[in-house]
Design an enzyme around this catalytic site. Structure first.
Site, PDB file in Angstrom:
ATOM      1  N   ASP A   1       5.404   5.039   2.170  1.00 40.73           N
ATOM      2  CA  ASP A   1       5.721   6.178   3.044  1.00 40.73           C
ATOM      3  C   ASP A   1       6.631   5.722   4.178  1.00 40.73           C
ATOM      4  OD1 ASP A   1       4.132   7.705   1.449  1.00 40.73           O
ATOM      5  OD2 ASP A   1       2.383   7.660   2.775  1.00 40.73           O
TER       6      ASP A   1
ATOM      7  N   SER B   1       0.839  -1.205   0.000  1.00 40.36           N
ATOM      8  CA  SER B   1       0.000   0.000   0.000  1.00 40.36           C
ATOM      9  C   SER B   1       0.873   1.253   0.000  1.00 40.36           C
ATOM     10  CB  SER B   1      -0.877   0.011   1.243  1.00 40.36           C
ATOM     11  OG  SER B   1      -0.056   0.246   2.374  1.00 40.36           O
ATOM     12  N   LYS B   2       0.214   2.379  -0.185  1.00 37.38           N
ATOM     13  CA  LYS B   2       0.921   3.656  -0.188  1.00 37.38           C
ATOM     14  C   LYS B   2       1.609   3.884   1.162  1.00 37.38           C
ATOM     15  CE  LYS B   2      -0.278   8.500  -0.541  1.00 37.38           C
ATOM     16  NZ  LYS B   2       0.812   8.793   0.364  1.00 37.38           N
ATOM     17  N   ARG B   3       0.956   3.407   2.222  1.00 37.95           N
ATOM     18  CA  ARG B   3       1.547   3.560   3.565  1.00 37.95           C
ATOM     19  C   ARG B   3       2.885   2.841   3.676  1.00 37.95           C
ATOM     20  NH1 ARG B   3      -1.568   1.959   8.661  1.00 37.95           N
ATOM     21  NH2 ARG B   3       0.206   2.685   9.892  1.00 37.95           N
TER      22      ARG B   3
END
Ligand code: GLU
Length: 518
Positions: free
Chosen positions: A274, A269-271
């Site tokens: 990050d 995921s994008k998390r």
């Protein structure tokens, strides 16, 4: 399997930037089309206006262009740009008129029905069931008790009709059947209709839902193979039933494995990006609402070929040891049979490795311009010959081209010096040794790496000095850092005058620092 040249499509919804998993889906579709003399289509699935995101379609088009995956047909490609051809338009919002007749056919044949339940009513039924620890779905077991053509009397239906009450059209999933189909990657797939609900095919505003528009378009666009992410596997059973209900031949389905987090279970995921400091999107993306910027592979310095190669190997293998592929090579060997069934774990280190490999395999001439562009940002102008010299010294030592631009000592005399190295290697006699090195360098004819190296070695032998005693201090004054290219090559690159200047200046600066610390 059909024998005509395949027609495949990449069908993103413009609800945000393209995740790298989406790019991989596009890549596998494109490779499959290229490898079989087929056609690759971009279709924008924008029927869900509520999830529409400004700029997302343009982002998708730009991202595919950067990736080198060019659609043969699409909103702005091929036939899509001049005339629509028999398969366009390629944006679902421009195709609205095409879906109605298919919905009507399903209503007429009893495969679909109108339903007047409000979203609040269905939400209430779902809530009541969950309070009892049960799951509720709109299906054969519940539909007779709900506000639809199957449950209401003819009079009540007529009343709703004449009042013009808004309705949705739902698919009537057959009771007690097992839907079976062959997936080109997973083999035989069976799904019991008892777990399927009566999906809405047309919304109250007359817009088709994803399922309806998707299968109608796959049919009208003559799609032969549907290659998409594993998350669509449950929908495939509904799609197979829809084709059956419409009396149409279903395309071949191929569901690609999920891309998994670098550590632990679950979809990348994008998390994760990050947290792990790696991009999830091909290009940088600025959220139009929040203004939040997400990094992109392009902006991080990945080459298009490395990014594509990394995605190629994330879910597919050639059955050999080969790991490095160009897009053209990949198109020749790619096959759906060699796509893995289980999830593919993403490894950010491996992504960097691919970039390193592609950078090193590039023809230096092709890197001159990109390097010049990067250097311009720091106000440095190198001509072609200088760029080639720098590339020959540095290419083996970097993962990204911008690391060359980041190495300021390549163009500017260092003003700071690796403290640990200075402590270890800078001795009392070092300034004197470097003074003598200057004398040696003044006499090198011509001022070329081989001559500098030979003269330097002869000097060490004559003075009875170890290599490190003179070479590391030379490195300190010329670059300020520990690692780097051969100092003989670097001196040649700088030229005699600048080399001598840097030595004199470096000795001064290091001595000052040492004194201030003493
Ligand atoms: N619009 C769907 C998506 O956003 C397409 C799924 C499919 O390929 O059928 O992924």
């Amino acid at each position: 399997m059909t024998s005509r040249p395949p027609r495949v499509r990449f069908a993103p919804s413009p609800t945000g930037p393209l995740h790298m998993g989406g790019v991989r889906t596009a890549l596998y579709n494109w490779l499959f089309a290229r490898g079989h003399g087929g056609t690759f289509i971009l279709r924008v699935e924008d029927t869900d206006q509520a999830r529409f995101v400004e700029g997302a379609e343009q982002y998708i088009v730009e991202a595919l262009a950067w990736c080198g995956i060019s659609p043969d047909e699409g909103p702005i490609h091929g036939r899509g740009s001049e005339e629509l051809g028999q398969h366009g338009p390629y944006r679902q919002s421009d195709r609205q008129a095409l879906y109605g007749p298919f919905v009507d056919q399903l209503l007429k044949t009893g495969w679909a029905y109108r339903a007047w339940d409000t979203p609040e009513e269905t939400a209430q039924a779902r809530k009541a069931a969950s309070e009892k620890g049960e799951t509720w779905q709109y299906d054969a077991s519940t539909r007779a008790g709900l506000r639809n053509e199957c449950g209401l009397s003819t009079e009540k239906v007529a009343e709703l009709e004449s009042a013009g009450t808004p309705f949705v059209v739902r698919f009537k999933v057959p009771d007690d059947r097992t839907v079976q189909f062959e997936d080109a990657i997973r083999g035989s797939v069976s799904i019991a209709t008892s777990v399927m609900d009566d999906k809405v095919l047309m919304k109250a505003d007359g817009m088709p839902t994803y399922h309806m528009a998707n299968i109608v378009d796959d049919h009208l666009m003559d799609i032969t193979h549907v290659i998409r992410g594993e998350e669509w596997l449950p929908s495939a059973a509904l799609h197979v039933l829809l084709y059956e209900a419409l009396g149409l031949e279903a395309p071949v389905f191929a569901h690609l494995p999920l891309i998994l987090k670098p550590t632990g279970p679950g979809k990348l995921s994008k998390r994760d990006g990050d947290q792990g400091g790696f991009p999830i999107f091909p290009l940088e993306w600025t959220d139009p609402k929040s203004g939040a910027v997400s990094s992109g592979y392009r902006e991080q310095g990945y080459t298009q070929t490395a990014f594509m190669n990394m995605l190629l190997m994330l879910g597919w293998n050639p059955g050999t040891e080969q790991e490095i592929f160009s897009l053209e090579e990949a198109a020749e060997v790619f096959s759906l049979e060699r796509v893995i069934k289980s999830g593919a774990r993403f490894n950010p280190e491996k992504a960097r490795w691919f970039n390193e490999q592609h950078l090193r395999a590039s023809a230096p001439e092709q890197l001159v311009e990109p390097l010049q562009q990067l250097m311009a940002e720091s106000g440095t102008t190198w001509d072609g010959a200088q760029c080639l010299q720098v590339l020959s010294m540095m290419l083996e030592r970097v993962t990204f081209l911008h690391e060359i631009a980041d190495a300021s000592w390549l163009h500017t005399a260092p003003s700071s010096f690796d403290a640990k190295l200075v402590r270890k290697k800078w001795k009392g006699q070092t300034p004197e040794v470097l003074g003598k090195v200057c004398g040696v360098l003044s006499g090198c004819e011509p001022f070329k790496a081989e001559v500098i190296e030979a003269d330097f070695k002869a000097f060490l032998a004559a003075e009875g000095l170890g290599f490190g005693a003179a070479l590391l201090p030379l490195r300190i004054v010329l670059t300020g850092v520990g690692g780097g290219p051969s100092m003989f090559e670097f001196a040649e690159f700088l030229g005699r005058e600048t080399t001598l200047e840097r030595i004199a200046q470096g000795v001064d600066r290091v001595e000052k620092i040492k004194k201030s610390e003493a």
